[in-house]
Design an enzyme around this catalytic site. Structure first.
Site, PDB file in Angstrom:
ATOM      1  N   HIS A  45       9.413  -2.636  -8.393  1.00  0.00           N
ATOM      2  CA  HIS A  45       8.302  -1.856  -8.941  1.00  0.00           C
ATOM      3  C   HIS A  45       7.959  -0.743  -7.954  1.00  0.00           C
ATOM      4  O   HIS A  45       7.875  -0.971  -6.747  1.00  0.00           O
ATOM      5  CB  HIS A  45       7.102  -2.780  -9.157  1.00  0.00           C
ATOM      6  CG  HIS A  45       5.848  -2.042  -9.512  1.00  0.00           C
ATOM      7  ND1 HIS A  45       5.821  -1.043 -10.447  1.00  0.00           N
ATOM      8  CD2 HIS A  45       4.576  -2.154  -9.032  1.00  0.00           C
ATOM      9  CE1 HIS A  45       4.593  -0.576 -10.545  1.00  0.00           C
ATOM     10  NE2 HIS A  45       3.823  -1.232  -9.691  1.00  0.00           N
ATOM     11  N   ASN A 103       3.206   5.656  -9.060  1.00  0.00           N
ATOM     12  CA  ASN A 103       3.225   4.327  -9.687  1.00  0.00           C
ATOM     13  C   ASN A 103       2.905   4.498 -11.174  1.00  0.00           C
ATOM     14  O   ASN A 103       1.797   4.874 -11.530  1.00  0.00           O
ATOM     15  CB  ASN A 103       2.167   3.460  -8.980  1.00  0.00           C
ATOM     16  CG  ASN A 103       2.058   2.058  -9.554  1.00  0.00           C
ATOM     17  OD1 ASN A 103       2.592   1.758 -10.615  1.00  0.00           O
ATOM     18  ND2 ASN A 103       1.346   1.195  -8.841  1.00  0.00           N
ATOM     19  N   CYS A 113       1.670  -3.890 -14.224  1.00  0.00           N
ATOM     20  CA  CYS A 113       2.927  -3.350 -13.695  1.00  0.00           C
ATOM     21  C   CYS A 113       4.111  -4.286 -13.931  1.00  0.00           C
ATOM     22  O   CYS A 113       5.264  -3.868 -13.883  1.00  0.00           O
ATOM     23  CB  CYS A 113       2.782  -3.068 -12.204  1.00  0.00           C
ATOM     24  SG  CYS A 113       1.412  -1.978 -11.868  1.00  0.00           S
TER      25      CYS A 113
HETATM   26  O1  UT7 Z   1       1.016  -1.376  -8.952  1.00  0.00           O
HETATM   27  C1  UT7 Z   1       0.108  -2.412  -8.835  1.00  0.00           C
HETATM   28  C2  UT7 Z   1      -0.038  -2.876  -7.490  1.00  0.00           C
HETATM   29  N1  UT7 Z   1      -0.690  -1.877  -6.659  1.00  0.00           N
HETATM   30  C3  UT7 Z   1      -0.291  -1.745  -5.434  1.00  0.00           C
HETATM   31  O2  UT7 Z   1       0.654  -2.383  -5.055  1.00  0.00           O
HETATM   32  C4  UT7 Z   1      -1.088  -0.838  -4.530  1.00  0.00           C
HETATM   33  C5  UT7 Z   1      -1.082  -1.414  -3.176  1.00  0.00           C
HETATM   34  N2  UT7 Z   1      -1.931  -0.697  -2.203  1.00  0.00           N
HETATM   35  C6  UT7 Z   1      -1.569   0.469  -1.628  1.00  0.00           C
HETATM   36  O3  UT7 Z   1      -0.595   1.109  -1.982  1.00  0.00           O
HETATM   37  C7  UT7 Z   1      -2.398   0.898  -0.446  1.00  0.00           C
HETATM   38  O4  UT7 Z   1      -3.311  -0.106  -0.134  1.00  0.00           O
HETATM   39  C8  UT7 Z   1      -3.178   2.245  -0.621  1.00  0.00           C
HETATM   40  C9  UT7 Z   1      -2.197   3.399  -0.629  1.00  0.00           C
HETATM   41  C10 UT7 Z   1      -3.976   2.233  -1.909  1.00  0.00           C
HETATM   42  C11 UT7 Z   1      -4.132   2.452   0.547  1.00  0.00           C
HETATM   43  O5  UT7 Z   1      -3.416   2.419   1.777  1.00  0.00           O
HETATM   44  P1  UT7 Z   1      -3.858   1.482   2.991  1.00  0.00           P
HETATM   45  O6  UT7 Z   1      -2.941   1.775   4.086  1.00  0.00           O
HETATM   46  O7  UT7 Z   1      -3.929   0.076   2.466  1.00  0.00           O
HETATM   47  O8  UT7 Z   1      -5.285   2.043   3.331  1.00  0.00           O
HETATM   48  P2  UT7 Z   1      -6.703   1.264   3.382  1.00  0.00           P
HETATM   49  O9  UT7 Z   1      -7.194   1.018   2.000  1.00  0.00           O
HETATM   50  O10 UT7 Z   1      -6.618   0.116   4.329  1.00  0.00           O
HETATM   51  O11 UT7 Z   1      -7.590   2.375   4.040  1.00  0.00           O
HETATM   52  C12 UT7 Z   1      -7.359   2.859   5.369  1.00  0.00           C
HETATM   53  C13 UT7 Z   1      -8.181   4.119   5.577  1.00  0.00           C
HETATM   54  C14 UT7 Z   1      -9.643   3.967   5.137  1.00  0.00           C
HETATM   55  O12 UT7 Z   1     -10.442   4.707   6.032  1.00  0.00           O
HETATM   56  P3  UT7 Z   1     -11.244   3.987   7.213  1.00  0.00           P
HETATM   57  O13 UT7 Z   1     -12.141   2.978   6.543  1.00  0.00           O
HETATM   58  O14 UT7 Z   1     -10.183   3.342   8.075  1.00  0.00           O
HETATM   59  O15 UT7 Z   1     -11.972   5.115   7.857  1.00  0.00           O
HETATM   60  C15 UT7 Z   1      -9.665   4.638   3.801  1.00  0.00           C
HETATM   61  O16 UT7 Z   1     -10.940   5.139   3.448  1.00  0.00           O
HETATM   62  O17 UT7 Z   1      -7.642   5.180   4.793  1.00  0.00           O
HETATM   63  C16 UT7 Z   1      -8.689   5.759   4.002  1.00  0.00           C
HETATM   64  N3  UT7 Z   1      -8.104   6.265   2.770  1.00  0.00           N
HETATM   65  C17 UT7 Z   1      -7.632   7.527   2.645  1.00  0.00           C
HETATM   66  N4  UT7 Z   1      -7.575   8.557   3.507  1.00  0.00           N
HETATM   67  C18 UT7 Z   1      -7.031   9.701   3.080  1.00  0.00           C
HETATM   68  C19 UT7 Z   1      -7.907   5.602   1.607  1.00  0.00           C
HETATM   69  N5  UT7 Z   1      -7.336   6.423   0.705  1.00  0.00           N
HETATM   70  C20 UT7 Z   1      -7.155   7.623   1.331  1.00  0.00           C
HETATM   71  C21 UT7 Z   1      -6.613   8.866   0.926  1.00  0.00           C
HETATM   72  N6  UT7 Z   1      -6.556   9.859   1.833  1.00  0.00           N
HETATM   73  N7  UT7 Z   1      -6.124   9.058  -0.303  1.00  0.00           N
END
Ligand code: UT7
Length: 335
Positions: free
Chosen positions: A257, A287, A116
């Site tokens: 970004h 993204n 990125c």
């Molecule tokens: O461009 C390069 C750099 N990349 C980035 O900067 C990406 C950075 N990361 C993110 O944008 C976020 O971490 C995500 C959007 C990918 C995920 O969001 P988060 O708030 O960090 O969620 P998490 O991974 O901590 O997951 C929280 C919960 C989990 O469930 P449990 O374990 O709490 O039951 C996940 O399984 O959210 C769940 N989850 C979802 N639920 C519904 C993860 N993805 C989804 C989804 N829909 N798409």
């Protein structure tokens, strides 16, 4: 002899026609529009057609950037592409294919890989070539068919990424007013496992195992990446502003970004940026990795928001891990 500087002369972008909405994703994985919007700010992203490749999207963005710069194609002496989704792994380079599609022959052309952060890394390459006197007109392009490495059964990644391309002409000038003010690019490979596409490569050459285990898809430690992104992006911007004795109030266009609205909001808030200073396209494009910053610049130029001479602050973060920031005026004409 007068000093030669690099200047950002024009911008162009291309987005594929097909829209992949959150409602579409609800039918593919266990997610909801509400969750995606709340956690990422993304409503939809664009997806390239099956027979539309990174070099095709890039060439379309480049045509616009070239036309808007007023530079003749025969005067372009370097073409550099940033992508993690090249047409081929790894020969020929996507930059070679783009040059051919543009009808530019006998020109130095190569790709860089900085995920990125690719576009801001490209600006550092262009700046070095131009200011050393080696090249005069450098065409830089960030382009991704990210959908080609996304696992559409993985809800942690498939909601985030989209396809597109953005290009710019970086030209030699003796006018200091038009020059890049500052640029900082860095990396820390000890976080390499935060964002990985395990195959194909010499660690995992193509095999049945690669296919069975889905190693050709991007893998991301989302939450860890998120936290580090906020910290690094904020620190990098603070440093470049302090170093150049510029107050965040004096930045008309902060162009981070476009990874996740919550990351942008957290960084913007800690820098005390007002809403109107912060450029946001993540909601409609998701993204798009190396294409995200030039696509965002193109958006504000096309809408008439970015005017000749105005200062842009770019800030990016991505796989590697890599990060970069740049402070530079828009040296092209207003729309
Ligand atoms: O461009 C390069 C750099 N990349 C980035 O900067 C990406 C950075 N990361 C993110 O944008 C976020 O971490 C995500 C959007 C990918 C995920 O969001 P988060 O708030 O960090 O969620 P998490 O991974 O901590 O997951 C929280 C919960 C989990 O469930 P449990 O374990 O709490 O039951 C996940 O399984 O959210 C769940 N989850 C979802 N639920 C519904 C993860 N993805 C989804 C989804 N829909 N798409």
């Amino acid at each position: 002899m007068s000093q030669i500087y690099a200047s950002f002369k024009s911008i162009g972008a291309y987005v594929p026609e097909k829209v992949l909405s959150n409602a579409d994703l609800e039918k593919m994985v266990d997610t909801t529009d509400e969750w995606i919007v709340k956690r990422t700010g993304i409503s939809e992203r664009r997806i390239a057609a099956e027979d539309e490749y990174t070099s095709d999207m890039a060439a379309k963005a480049c045509e616009l950037a070239i036309e808007r710069s007023g530079v003749a194609k025969e005067d372009i002496d370097l073409v550099v592409c940033a992508t993690v989704t090249p047409d081929y792994f790894n020969m020929p380079s996507t930059a070679c294919l783009i040059s051919d599609k543009l009808g530019i022959r006998d020109v130095q052309a190569f790709d860089i890989s900085a995920a990125c952060s690719g576009f801001v890394y490209l600006l550092s390459v262009a700046k070095a070539f131009v200011e050393s006197g080696m090249k005069k007109n450098v065409l830089v392009v960030g382009a991704e068919k990210f959908s080609s490495i996304v696992d559409y059964t993985d809800r942690g990644t498939c909601i985030l990424f989209g396809d597109g391309a953005g290009a710019a002409m970086i030209c030699a000038t003796t006018n200091k007013e038009e020059a890049f003010v500052d640029l900082h690019a860095s990396a820390d490979g000890s976080y390499a496992d935060f964002l990985v596409t395990p195959a194909p490569g010499c660690v995992n050459p193509v095999s049945q195992r690669v296919i069975d285990e889905g190693l050709q898809y991007v893998q991301m430690k989302g939450n860890e990446t998120f936290k580090l992104a906020v910290k690094t992006l904020t620190k990098d911007v603070k440093e470049i502003l302090e170093k150049n004795e510029i107050n965040s109030d004096d930045i008309p266009h902060f162009i981070p970004h476009q990874a996740n609205y919550r990351i942008i909001k957290a960084v913007g808030d800690s820098l005390k940026m007002k809403e109107e200073q912060v450029v946001l396209t993540v909601g409609k494009y998701g993204n798009t990795s190396a294409a995200s910053i030039p696509m965002a610049i193109n958006d504000i130029w096309e809408s008439g928001r970015l005017k000749e001479g105005e200062l842009m602050l770019l800030d990016t973060f991505g796989g590697g891990l890599t990060w970069a920031s740049a402070l530079l005026p828009f040296a092209g004409k207003s729309k």
